[in-house]
Motif scaffolding. Structure first.
Motif: not given
Length: 241
Positions: A29-44, A48-61
């Protein structure tokens, strides 16, 4: 009884290919992902976030595209508080400056992200590291004005060292070139793979065993997947037609 999944952070995540593989394994299970490109992050984010709730994203980030240096500069305390809760940091810095398929320029600014990667590891101190880059990462820059180091050796040595400033324990590491065409990938794709284990855990988990295991289990993997060592492009994508 439901098995607790192991946690990881995906660095230089791109559009999420590595995270997708970890998700599909059912073990991570992912905690979070770091990617600089807005286009690439939008795909991720879409996959993996909207269609598959794969990340337990922290509130501070903020859940958006980020430069790794921005994260290190803004959130060092939050990163250090993750110590003990992150099983793996996966991913590898951009390869363009190292790739023999391109211009291969040692002073490419993206090559400096190697230092950012090491700093991130020292802050978070995951149990294990999975690092990937191109074959050129293991070769000298002999043709350039700056007669550079072999960056794979630099990363290995830097990760092995303790860091008193950050109370970092250091890692036992092992790096190898792996030809992914031998695992059913329909292209000649050799990559440098480095596996690291935090030194306080290294007696029970030996990084060299990772490469011994994938080599010894290669044939079983291919048989189970129903593919051959020289899997063709047609074999790989024919089910999409």
């Amino acid at each position: 009884m439901k098995h607790k999944k192991s946690s990881y952070i995906d660095l230089f995540a791109g559009c999420g290919g590595l995270s997708l593989g970890l998700h599909n394994s059912g073990m991570w299970e992912g905690k979070f992902a770091i990617e600089k490109s807005p286009d690439a992050f939008e795909t991720l984010e879409y996959n993996l976030i909207k269609n598959k709730p794969h990340f337990d994203w922290p509130s501070w980030l903020p859940q958006s595209a980020h430069d790794i240096n921005e994260i290190i500069e803004k959130y060092p305390e939050q990163l250090q508080k993750l110590r003990g809760s992150i099983d793996m940091v996966a991913g590898g810095p951009p390869c363009q400056g190292f790739s023999t398929a391109g211009r291969r320029v040692e002073n490419d600014n993206r090559n400096r992200l190697i230092g950012s990667y090491i700093e991130f590891i020292r802050l978070v101190q995951p149990k294990i590291i999975f690092f990937e880059n191109v074959k050129g990462f293991t070769q000298k820059f002999d043709k350039n004005k700056v007669k550079g180091r072999i960056y794979s050796k630099y990363v290995e040595n830097a990760l092995r060292r303790k860091n008193s400033r950050l109370n970092s324990l250091g890692y036992e590491v092992s790096g190898h070139l792996v030809d992914f065409s031998e695992f059913g990938v329909p292209q000649k794709r050799t990559r440098f793979i480095l596996v690291g284990v935090r030194k306080d855990l290294a007696q029970s988990i030996i990084p060299q065993q990772f490469f011994s295991n994938i080599e010894s289990n290669k044939q079983d993997f291919l048989i189970n997947k129903g593919i051959g060592i020289t899997n063709s492009l047609e074999d790989a994508i024919s089910d999409l037609l």
